[in-house]
Design an enzyme around this catalytic site. Structure first.
Site, PDB file in Angstrom:
ATOM      1  N   SER A   6     -10.781  -0.452   3.338  1.00  0.00           N
ATOM      2  CA  SER A   6     -10.015  -0.696   4.567  1.00  0.00           C
ATOM      3  C   SER A   6      -9.540   0.641   5.113  1.00  0.00           C
ATOM      4  O   SER A   6      -8.904   1.412   4.400  1.00  0.00           O
ATOM      5  CB  SER A   6      -8.797  -1.564   4.273  1.00  0.00           C
ATOM      6  OG  SER A   6      -9.204  -2.756   3.676  1.00  0.00           O
ATOM      7  N   ARG A  53       0.838  -1.215   0.000  1.00  0.00           N
ATOM      8  CA  ARG A  53       0.000   0.000   0.000  1.00  0.00           C
ATOM      9  C   ARG A  53       0.872   1.265   0.000  1.00  0.00           C
ATOM     10  O   ARG A  53       0.572   2.244   0.696  1.00  0.00           O
ATOM     11  CB  ARG A  53      -0.945   0.043   1.204  1.00  0.00           C
ATOM     12  CG  ARG A  53      -1.794  -1.181   1.378  1.00  0.00           C
ATOM     13  CD  ARG A  53      -2.965  -1.226   0.400  1.00  0.00           C
ATOM     14  NE  ARG A  53      -3.846  -2.335   0.728  1.00  0.00           N
ATOM     15  CZ  ARG A  53      -3.754  -3.554   0.197  1.00  0.00           C
ATOM     16  NH1 ARG A  53      -2.824  -3.833  -0.706  1.00  0.00           N
ATOM     17  NH2 ARG A  53      -4.593  -4.503   0.546  1.00  0.00           N
ATOM     18  N   GLU A  81      -5.078   4.139   6.247  1.00  0.00           N
ATOM     19  CA  GLU A  81      -4.800   3.946   4.813  1.00  0.00           C
ATOM     20  C   GLU A  81      -5.295   5.109   3.942  1.00  0.00           C
ATOM     21  O   GLU A  81      -4.563   5.578   3.081  1.00  0.00           O
ATOM     22  CB  GLU A  81      -5.412   2.625   4.346  1.00  0.00           C
ATOM     23  CG  GLU A  81      -4.989   2.271   2.940  1.00  0.00           C
ATOM     24  CD  GLU A  81      -5.541   0.943   2.475  1.00  0.00           C
ATOM     25  OE1 GLU A  81      -5.173  -0.097   3.039  1.00  0.00           O
ATOM     26  OE2 GLU A  81      -6.340   0.951   1.529  1.00  0.00           O
TER      27      GLU A  81
HETATM   28  P1  FAD Z   1      -8.739   9.138  -4.727  1.00  0.00           P
HETATM   29  O1  FAD Z   1      -9.366   8.682  -3.471  1.00  0.00           O
HETATM   30  O2  FAD Z   1      -9.438  10.140  -5.558  1.00  0.00           O
HETATM   31  O3  FAD Z   1      -7.275   9.670  -4.400  1.00  0.00           O
HETATM   32  C1  FAD Z   1      -6.405   8.917  -3.579  1.00  0.00           C
HETATM   33  C2  FAD Z   1      -5.057   9.644  -3.511  1.00  0.00           C
HETATM   34  O4  FAD Z   1      -4.450   9.638  -4.793  1.00  0.00           O
HETATM   35  C3  FAD Z   1      -5.187  11.109  -3.121  1.00  0.00           C
HETATM   36  O5  FAD Z   1      -4.055  11.447  -2.343  1.00  0.00           O
HETATM   37  C4  FAD Z   1      -5.159  11.848  -4.458  1.00  0.00           C
HETATM   38  O6  FAD Z   1      -4.636  13.159  -4.316  1.00  0.00           O
HETATM   39  C5  FAD Z   1      -4.218  10.970  -5.264  1.00  0.00           C
HETATM   40  N1  FAD Z   1      -4.512  10.926  -6.720  1.00  0.00           N
HETATM   41  C6  FAD Z   1      -5.672  10.563  -7.306  1.00  0.00           C
HETATM   42  N2  FAD Z   1      -5.524  10.582  -8.643  1.00  0.00           N
HETATM   43  C7  FAD Z   1      -4.250  10.961  -8.906  1.00  0.00           C
HETATM   44  C8  FAD Z   1      -3.496  11.178 -10.094  1.00  0.00           C
HETATM   45  N3  FAD Z   1      -4.013  10.970 -11.307  1.00  0.00           N
HETATM   46  N4  FAD Z   1      -2.197  11.582  -9.976  1.00  0.00           N
HETATM   47  C9  FAD Z   1      -1.654  11.793  -8.753  1.00  0.00           C
HETATM   48  N5  FAD Z   1      -2.325  11.620  -7.592  1.00  0.00           N
HETATM   49  C10 FAD Z   1      -3.605  11.201  -7.670  1.00  0.00           C
HETATM   50  N6  FAD Z   1      -7.680  -0.326  -2.269  1.00  0.00           N
HETATM   51  C11 FAD Z   1      -6.891  -1.412  -2.473  1.00  0.00           C
HETATM   52  O7  FAD Z   1      -5.652  -1.255  -2.587  1.00  0.00           O
HETATM   53  N7  FAD Z   1      -7.398  -2.663  -2.565  1.00  0.00           N
HETATM   54  C12 FAD Z   1      -8.721  -2.919  -2.462  1.00  0.00           C
HETATM   55  O8  FAD Z   1      -9.141  -4.059  -2.571  1.00  0.00           O
HETATM   56  C13 FAD Z   1      -9.587  -1.808  -2.221  1.00  0.00           C
HETATM   57  N8  FAD Z   1     -10.922  -2.003  -2.061  1.00  0.00           N
HETATM   58  C14 FAD Z   1     -11.732  -0.940  -1.776  1.00  0.00           C
HETATM   59  C15 FAD Z   1     -13.103  -1.185  -1.579  1.00  0.00           C
HETATM   60  C16 FAD Z   1     -13.964  -0.131  -1.302  1.00  0.00           C
HETATM   61  C17 FAD Z   1     -15.440  -0.407  -1.083  1.00  0.00           C
HETATM   62  C18 FAD Z   1     -13.459   1.193  -1.235  1.00  0.00           C
HETATM   63  C19 FAD Z   1     -14.398   2.334  -0.987  1.00  0.00           C
HETATM   64  C20 FAD Z   1     -12.104   1.438  -1.427  1.00  0.00           C
HETATM   65  C21 FAD Z   1     -11.217   0.371  -1.695  1.00  0.00           C
HETATM   66  N9  FAD Z   1      -9.844   0.571  -1.884  1.00  0.00           N
HETATM   67  C22 FAD Z   1      -9.020  -0.505  -2.137  1.00  0.00           C
HETATM   68  C23 FAD Z   1      -9.267   1.911  -1.784  1.00  0.00           C
HETATM   69  C24 FAD Z   1      -9.352   2.720  -3.117  1.00  0.00           C
HETATM   70  O9  FAD Z   1     -10.425   2.287  -3.908  1.00  0.00           O
HETATM   71  C25 FAD Z   1      -8.066   2.618  -3.941  1.00  0.00           C
HETATM   72  O10 FAD Z   1      -6.960   3.053  -3.196  1.00  0.00           O
HETATM   73  C26 FAD Z   1      -8.162   3.422  -5.254  1.00  0.00           C
HETATM   74  O11 FAD Z   1      -7.004   3.193  -6.038  1.00  0.00           O
HETATM   75  C27 FAD Z   1      -8.315   4.925  -5.023  1.00  0.00           C
HETATM   76  O12 FAD Z   1      -8.602   5.526  -6.276  1.00  0.00           O
HETATM   77  P2  FAD Z   1      -9.345   6.914  -6.415  1.00  0.00           P
HETATM   78  O13 FAD Z   1      -9.339   7.278  -7.853  1.00  0.00           O
HETATM   79  O14 FAD Z   1     -10.666   6.837  -5.757  1.00  0.00           O
HETATM   80  O15 FAD Z   1      -8.359   7.844  -5.603  1.00  0.00           O
HETATM   81  P1  NAP Z   2      -9.857 -11.262   4.207  1.00  0.00           P
HETATM   82  O1  NAP Z   2      -9.880 -12.193   3.045  1.00  0.00           O
HETATM   83  O2  NAP Z   2     -10.916 -11.387   5.254  1.00  0.00           O
HETATM   84  O3  NAP Z   2      -8.443 -11.339   4.916  1.00  0.00           O
HETATM   85  C1  NAP Z   2      -8.185 -10.554   6.072  1.00  0.00           C
HETATM   86  C2  NAP Z   2      -6.776 -10.041   5.965  1.00  0.00           C
HETATM   87  O4  NAP Z   2      -5.890 -11.135   5.985  1.00  0.00           O
HETATM   88  C3  NAP Z   2      -6.587  -9.304   4.684  1.00  0.00           C
HETATM   89  O5  NAP Z   2      -6.396  -7.966   5.021  1.00  0.00           O
HETATM   90  C4  NAP Z   2      -5.388  -9.945   4.025  1.00  0.00           C
HETATM   91  O6  NAP Z   2      -4.295  -9.055   3.895  1.00  0.00           O
HETATM   92  C5  NAP Z   2      -4.934 -11.015   4.963  1.00  0.00           C
HETATM   93  N1  NAP Z   2      -4.825 -12.301   4.242  1.00  0.00           N
HETATM   94  C6  NAP Z   2      -5.821 -13.134   3.898  1.00  0.00           C
HETATM   95  N2  NAP Z   2      -5.330 -14.226   3.294  1.00  0.00           N
HETATM   96  C7  NAP Z   2      -3.998 -14.060   3.245  1.00  0.00           C
HETATM   97  C8  NAP Z   2      -2.933 -14.863   2.750  1.00  0.00           C
HETATM   98  N3  NAP Z   2      -3.153 -16.066   2.185  1.00  0.00           N
HETATM   99  N4  NAP Z   2      -1.678 -14.393   2.844  1.00  0.00           N
HETATM  100  C9  NAP Z   2      -1.445 -13.200   3.406  1.00  0.00           C
HETATM  101  N5  NAP Z   2      -2.404 -12.401   3.902  1.00  0.00           N
HETATM  102  C10 NAP Z   2      -3.675 -12.829   3.840  1.00  0.00           C
HETATM  103  O7  NAP Z   2      -9.841  -9.750   3.680  1.00  0.00           O
HETATM  104  P2  NAP Z   2     -10.980  -8.841   3.059  1.00  0.00           P
HETATM  105  O8  NAP Z   2     -11.170  -7.675   3.916  1.00  0.00           O
HETATM  106  O9  NAP Z   2     -12.169  -9.663   2.671  1.00  0.00           O
HETATM  107  O10 NAP Z   2     -10.283  -8.337   1.725  1.00  0.00           O
HETATM  108  C11 NAP Z   2      -9.962  -9.235   0.694  1.00  0.00           C
HETATM  109  C12 NAP Z   2      -8.841  -8.633  -0.147  1.00  0.00           C
HETATM  110  O11 NAP Z   2      -9.272  -7.388  -0.703  1.00  0.00           O
HETATM  111  C13 NAP Z   2      -7.594  -8.336   0.675  1.00  0.00           C
HETATM  112  O12 NAP Z   2      -6.460  -8.561  -0.118  1.00  0.00           O
HETATM  113  C14 NAP Z   2      -7.732  -6.866   0.995  1.00  0.00           C
HETATM  114  O13 NAP Z   2      -6.485  -6.222   1.152  1.00  0.00           O
HETATM  115  C15 NAP Z   2      -8.470  -6.325  -0.232  1.00  0.00           C
HETATM  116  N6  NAP Z   2      -9.293  -5.175   0.156  1.00  0.00           N
HETATM  117  C16 NAP Z   2      -8.666  -3.991   0.342  1.00  0.00           C
HETATM  118  C17 NAP Z   2      -9.396  -2.860   0.687  1.00  0.00           C
HETATM  119  C18 NAP Z   2      -8.709  -1.532   0.833  1.00  0.00           C
HETATM  120  O14 NAP Z   2      -9.391  -0.527   0.942  1.00  0.00           O
HETATM  121  N7  NAP Z   2      -7.403  -1.477   0.831  1.00  0.00           N
HETATM  122  C19 NAP Z   2     -10.768  -2.948   0.860  1.00  0.00           C
HETATM  123  C20 NAP Z   2     -11.375  -4.181   0.695  1.00  0.00           C
HETATM  124  C21 NAP Z   2     -10.634  -5.300   0.331  1.00  0.00           C
HETATM  125  P3  NAP Z   2      -4.055  -8.010   2.679  1.00  0.00           P
HETATM  126  O15 NAP Z   2      -4.987  -6.905   2.952  1.00  0.00           O
HETATM  127  O16 NAP Z   2      -2.635  -7.638   2.886  1.00  0.00           O
HETATM  128  O17 NAP Z   2      -4.304  -8.692   1.394  1.00  0.00           O
END
Ligand code: FAD
Ligand code: NAP
Length: 339
Positions: free
Chosen positions: A239, A166, A335
């Protein structure tokens, strides 16, 4: 309205938490020219600029005394194709999930585990988006960004991005690089990642024995829809905390008291703890303080039940951080990007 500036615009429709703060100025950029015009106009007025995409990784805690530049550039293309390996490029404003679905429809594999992540292509490198065992660094080739300090374009290769969990060079230097377009290396042969979470089990339940990339994507979408709140119905930014990576001694100490602690050993000897598990153990699951709350199914997701302010969401987050530190001796890092 593209390229034009509006004043005192509510950002509620532009952040998935649904926080109602105002931008002093707001504009949309559909191409590089709009970006350059907006940045130079802001510079003339000595105004800061906040670039946003889908607003799905933001926590807005106050009115934004700046130009908020919404990336709305569209376009996706195949840059090279040798019959097996392809390089595709998409503009920063392309919505992420439709882009993933487009690659799958072309028969290109690699992004299937990253299905249904909200937001835009341009923001994906910011935190090296990851899910179900895949991060964009695994398929990333390069990106083109505008250096906001010099006004020059720069191409970043994988090694230049310092991608981590991340994390990236872009996240560590907020506001320096404006990402314009991103390139990915995909392939026609599937290298499936099924060992993470319940993916394999879901495919089996669906009767899929030889999964295609599209089938994996569909399975992951169905898991995510069950487990995660849809921001259109309940404000959230996914998250809210990163999973903390701690020493083996720290985990041993926690395990002595909590034998069921969810922990994943890392290659470097450290251990990743599931932040959601810690929060749930501490009793926060489903907690609500006014309209600010913790999701009832997934403790890692903070939710806005309606009218919570960003400051209220932030206050709840800080209380959770303090509690987890006191109970487990573990620091949780937020995050979403805080403004
Ligand atoms: P924004 O929220 O608009 O911006 C995020 C940051 O990036 C800000 O600091 C902004 O200034 C900057 N930014 C945006 N666009 C640009 C650009 N073009 N150039 C430079 N800077 C920029 N994240 C995960 O990693 N894994 C997941 O599985 C995941 N699941 C999610 C599920 C849900 C329901 C939600 C709500 C969020 C989830 N996220 C997840 C978080 C998020 O969706 C991601 O981080 C996504 O990439 C953010 O994109 P955005 O366009 O909405 O960014
Ligand atoms: P999950 O499957 O319930 O797992 C809980 C946590 O355990 C996750 O955060 C994941 O870490 C870790 N995990 C699970 N299996 C793993 C493995 N085999 N090895 C190492 N780490 C493991 O998680 P969830 O909330 O439903 O999300 C599923 C996936 O979507 C995850 O990868 C999660 O990161 C991603 N997600 C991200 C966001 C976001 O906003 N960043 C939101 C929703 C979902 P990791 O998070 O490091 O993968």
């Amino acid at each position: 309205m593209t390229g034009q500036w509006q004043e005192q615009v509510s950002l509620k429709p532009y952040n998935t938490f649904g926080i109602d703060v105002k931008a002093r100025y707001f504009s949309q950029a559909r191409n590089d020219l709009h970006v350059r015009q907006a940045l130079s106009q802001a510079q003339r007025l000595a105004l800061p600029v906040l670039v946003i995409g889908g607003g799905s990784n933001l926590l807005l805690t106050r009115d934004i005394d700046a130009l908020v530049l919404h990336m709305a550039s569209q376009g996706r293309r195949v840059l090279s194709d040798d019959g097996e390996h392809v390089v595709v490029e998409a503009e920063a404003g392309e919505p992420w999930h439709p882009f993933v679905q487009w690659t799958l429809a072309q028969g290109f594999c690699g992004l299937e585990n990253l299905s249904l992540i909200p937001g835009t292509v341009g923001a994906a490198p910011m935190q090296n988006v990851g899910a179900y065992g895949v991060e964009i660094k695994d398929v990333f080739v390069g990106l083109t960004a505008l250096d906001r300090e010099t006004g020059e374009l720069r191409d970043f290769a994988l090694a230049d991005c310092a991608f981590g969990y991340r994390d990236s060079v872009f996240k560590r230097n907020p506001g320096r690089w404006l990402i314009l377009r991103v390139r990915f290396a995909l392939s026609r042969t599937l290298h499936a990642h099924l060992d993470y979470g319940p993916v394999r089990q879901r495919l089996a339940e669906q009767g899929v024995t030889e999964p295609t990339a599209q089938a994996i994507s569909d399975a992951i979408c169905s898991i995510r829809r069950e487990k995660l709140p849809d921001p259109a119905e309940l404000g959230n930014a996914g998250s809210f905390f990163k999973n903390p990576v701690v020493s083996a001694e720290c985990v041993a100490r926690i395990r002595a008291q909590y034998p069921g602690v969810v922990a994943y050993p890392q290659a470097d000897g450290q251990v990743k703890l599931a932040a959601g598990w810690l929060i749930e153990q501490a009793g926060w699951k489903g907690y609500r303080e006014g309209d600010a709350g913790v999701h009832r199914l997934q403790s890692l997701v903070l939710v806005n039940h309606g009218q919570a302010s960003g400051a209220q969401m932030h206050a709840l987050a800080r209380r959770i951080q303090a509690d987890i530190l006191e109970r487990f001796g573990v620091e949780l890092e937020m995050e979403p990007n805080l403004y």
